[in-house]
Write an enzyme that holds these catalytic residues in place. Structure first.
Site, short mmCIF file in Angstrom:
data_model
loop_
_atom_site.label_atom_id
_atom_site.label_comp_id
_atom_site.label_asym_id
_atom_site.label_seq_id
_atom_site.Cartn_x
_atom_site.Cartn_y
_atom_site.Cartn_z
N HIS A 64 0.85 -1.22 0.00
CA HIS A 64 0.00 0.00 0.00
C HIS A 64 0.88 1.26 0.00
O HIS A 64 1.19 1.82 1.05
CB HIS A 64 -0.91 -0.04 1.24
N LYS A 151 -8.49 -1.43 -6.72
CA LYS A 151 -8.77 -0.59 -5.56
C LYS A 151 -9.98 0.28 -5.82
O LYS A 151 -10.12 0.86 -6.90
CB LYS A 151 -7.57 0.30 -5.27
N HIS A 202 -11.16 1.19 0.33
CA HIS A 202 -11.07 2.20 1.39
C HIS A 202 -12.48 2.27 1.94
O HIS A 202 -13.42 2.56 1.20
CB HIS A 202 -10.63 3.55 0.82
N ASP A 331 0.49 2.30 3.94
CA ASP A 331 -0.31 3.41 3.41
C ASP A 331 0.56 4.66 3.30
O ASP A 331 0.17 5.76 3.70
CB ASP A 331 -1.56 3.68 4.25
C1 NCD Z 1 -4.42 8.62 0.83
C2 NCD Z 1 -3.77 9.54 -0.17
O1 NCD Z 1 -3.40 10.66 0.21
O2 NCD Z 1 -3.60 9.16 -1.33
N1 NCD Z 1 -4.56 9.32 2.08
C3 NCD Z 1 -4.76 8.77 3.29
O3 NCD Z 1 -4.98 9.52 4.25
N2 NCD Z 1 -4.68 7.49 3.50
C4 NCD Z 1 -5.72 8.18 0.27
C5 NCD Z 1 -6.31 7.01 0.97
O4 NCD Z 1 -5.76 5.91 0.94
O5 NCD Z 1 -7.37 7.16 1.55
ZN ZN Z 2 -7.37 4.72 1.64
#
Ligand code: NCD
Ligand code: ZN
Length: 467
Positions: A64, A151, A202, A331
């Site tokens: 991720h 996704k 998400h 992430d």
């Molecule tokens: C992610 C992004 O900035 O691309 N931001 C986040 O806070 N996780 C988008 C996402 O995965 O929701």
């Molecule tokens: Zn997300």
């Protein structure tokens, strides 16, 4: 007799064989693992590394990662993010599709492969994006072309021209496509099911968030608790519930991204007990932070979904212990330091993470929260199996890619934002002390990182799932 020549021998390591750690030597030839032996094998080595009792693990996979490339390379790009990955012991990243342009069709996928390859310090898979009716006909072609999974940013509005995520959408905003209605989402589930690949969501319910956020905003509150009241556990619970219901009906291989709530863990656990192929991941910020840390960490820790409460953190750990949560990933979602340095409500959500993912989990091993074998499961074996790249990735089996992370469980380090390899150094873990540090990263036999230094040019390649 012909003398055996080895490209690289890693000596005296504790080598993970999928079950145990075996003291011995690992031999690499032509980018593949050629042999593992408790005794020294005959032959000459072109390069020898004395692991000196460090652990030799299957290369870590971060499933991720948002490298912002192309589209927002002032925040991050693939040259930087993959150095950060290598520095953190990660040998493969899965790049998220919310780039500009997004990965919504095969043409953009191929362009993205060409864009990323010359900058890649590690191997990479590429996610395809689901935009509902806008690209439903592209799902099967994207599958054929080799995306790693699909996704869907459920609950996000998107810019109607660029399809970029609108972070703080309000009803009536112009130039955006509002979050998709459930009927259209249902058809996404149906289409992705035909591919047999993962549909990763998400999961935050936009209607709840909009309404409650407006109420707290109108009250004038701007504190972290107010943010959580506007974006409550319920928002995640409701979307996961809908997702599970659709996946059960349609047979979709649903994966819940970045689970942040105990409610989410419980729903996934229940669906798994009923025998459905539903999986989930969480991230270090949910495992090592809670709302109580906001005062110390500040707006750097703003992320969607937001970091919740201690009881959620506890349930996420239980989910890891019983296997409900099978993957931990970063992430990695950088924004610039200027963008992150403002009012909690208006700044964008997301932070760096690819470089700190493994150190934070290794530290959890040092603290006795999990075992090193669990780290191998969460960061290597489980993601590789789930996304169809096992055993070539995610194992140290003879004949597979020599993707290796050597870790020093005795080394101590303090995570410092200025030491991160990312373009912008936004982290919630500045000054966080860890014990357990990646000491070398090897990708298909090429040493990419040694003792914290990047020592190779970009050699990464795109990988596709095995059909
Ligand atoms: C992610 C992004 O900035 O691309 N931001 C986040 O806070 N996780 C988008 C996402 O995965 O929701
Ligand atoms: Zn997300």
């Amino acid at each position: 007799m012909i003398k055996m020549i080895w490209d690289h021998v890693i000596k005296n390591g504790y080598i993970y064989n999928g079950t145990d750690f075996i003291k011995g030597n690992l031999y690499i030839n032509d980018g593949k693992i050629a042999a593992i032996s408790e005794n020294e094998l005959e032959g000459e080595a072109k390069k020898t590394t004395d692991a000196n009792e460090k652990y030799v693990l299957p290369g870590f996979i971060d499933t991720h990662v948002h490298s912002r490339d192309p589209g927002a390379t002032y925040k991050e790009d693939f040259y930087y993010s993959t150095q950060a990955a290598a520095a953190g012991g990660v040998t493969t990243v899965f790049e998220m599709p919310n780039t500009n342009p997004p990965i919504n069709n095969v043409e953009n996928l191929y362009k993205q492969k060409d864009n990323l390859t010359p900058k890649a310090h590690v191997d990479f898979g590429i996610w395809g994006i689901c935009l509902g009716d806008l690209n439903r006909n592209e799902i099967l072609p994207l599958h054929e072309a080799g995306v790693i999974g699909f996704k869907f940013f459920w609950g996000y509005a998107i810019n109607s021209e660029t399809f970029q995520l609108a972070y703080n959408y309000k009803d009536g905003d112009e130039g955006v496509i509002p979050p998709l209605p459930d009927g259209e989402v249902y058809d996404i589930f149906k289409e992705v099911e035909k591919t047999g690949q993962i549909l990763a969501i998400h999961a935050e319910n936009n209607e709840i968030i909009q309404r409650l956020t407006k109420q707290v905003e109108d009250s004038g509150r701007r504190d972290y608790e107010a943010l959580l009241e506007g974006r409550p556990n319920l928002a995640e619970e409701m979307t996961i519930q809908s997702g599970i219901a659709m996946a059960k009906k349609l047979g979709t291989r649903l994966h819940i991204l970045h689970v942040s709530t105990g409610e989410g863990v419980k729903l996934v656990r229940q669906s798994q007990a009923e025998g459905y192929p539903i999986t989930s991941e969480t991230c270090p910020h949910f495992l090592f932070l809670s709302n109580e840390d906001y005062e110390k960490v500040g707006p750097q820790m703003k992320v969607y979904p937001p970091v919740k409460y201690k009881k959620d953190q506890d349930e996420l750990w239980r989910g890891i212990q019983d296997g409900t949560v099978s993957i931990v990933c970063s992430d990695h979602a950088p924004h610039t330091e200027e963008e992150k340095d403002g009012d909690l409500w208006s700044i964008p959500a997301g932070m760096c993470g690819v470089e700190t993912l493994a150190p934070l989990l290794l530290n959890a091993v040092s603290e006795g929260k999990i075992t090193l074998k669990q780290v191998c499961d969460l960061l290597s074996e489980n993601p590789a199996k789930q996304y169809g790249i096992y055993p070539n990735k995610g194992s140290l089996a003879v004949g597979t890619d020599a993707d290796i992370t050597i870790v020093d469980m005795n080394a101590e380090m303090i995570i410092k934002r200025e030491n991160l390899h990312s373009k912008s150094k936004v982290t919630a873990f500045d000054q966080f002390p860890v014990k357990g540090v990646p000491a070398a990263t090897i990708v298909r036999g090429v040493t990419v990182m040694e003792e914290g230094q990047i020592v190779s040019e970009p050699i990464g390649q795109m990988i596709k799932p095995i059909k």
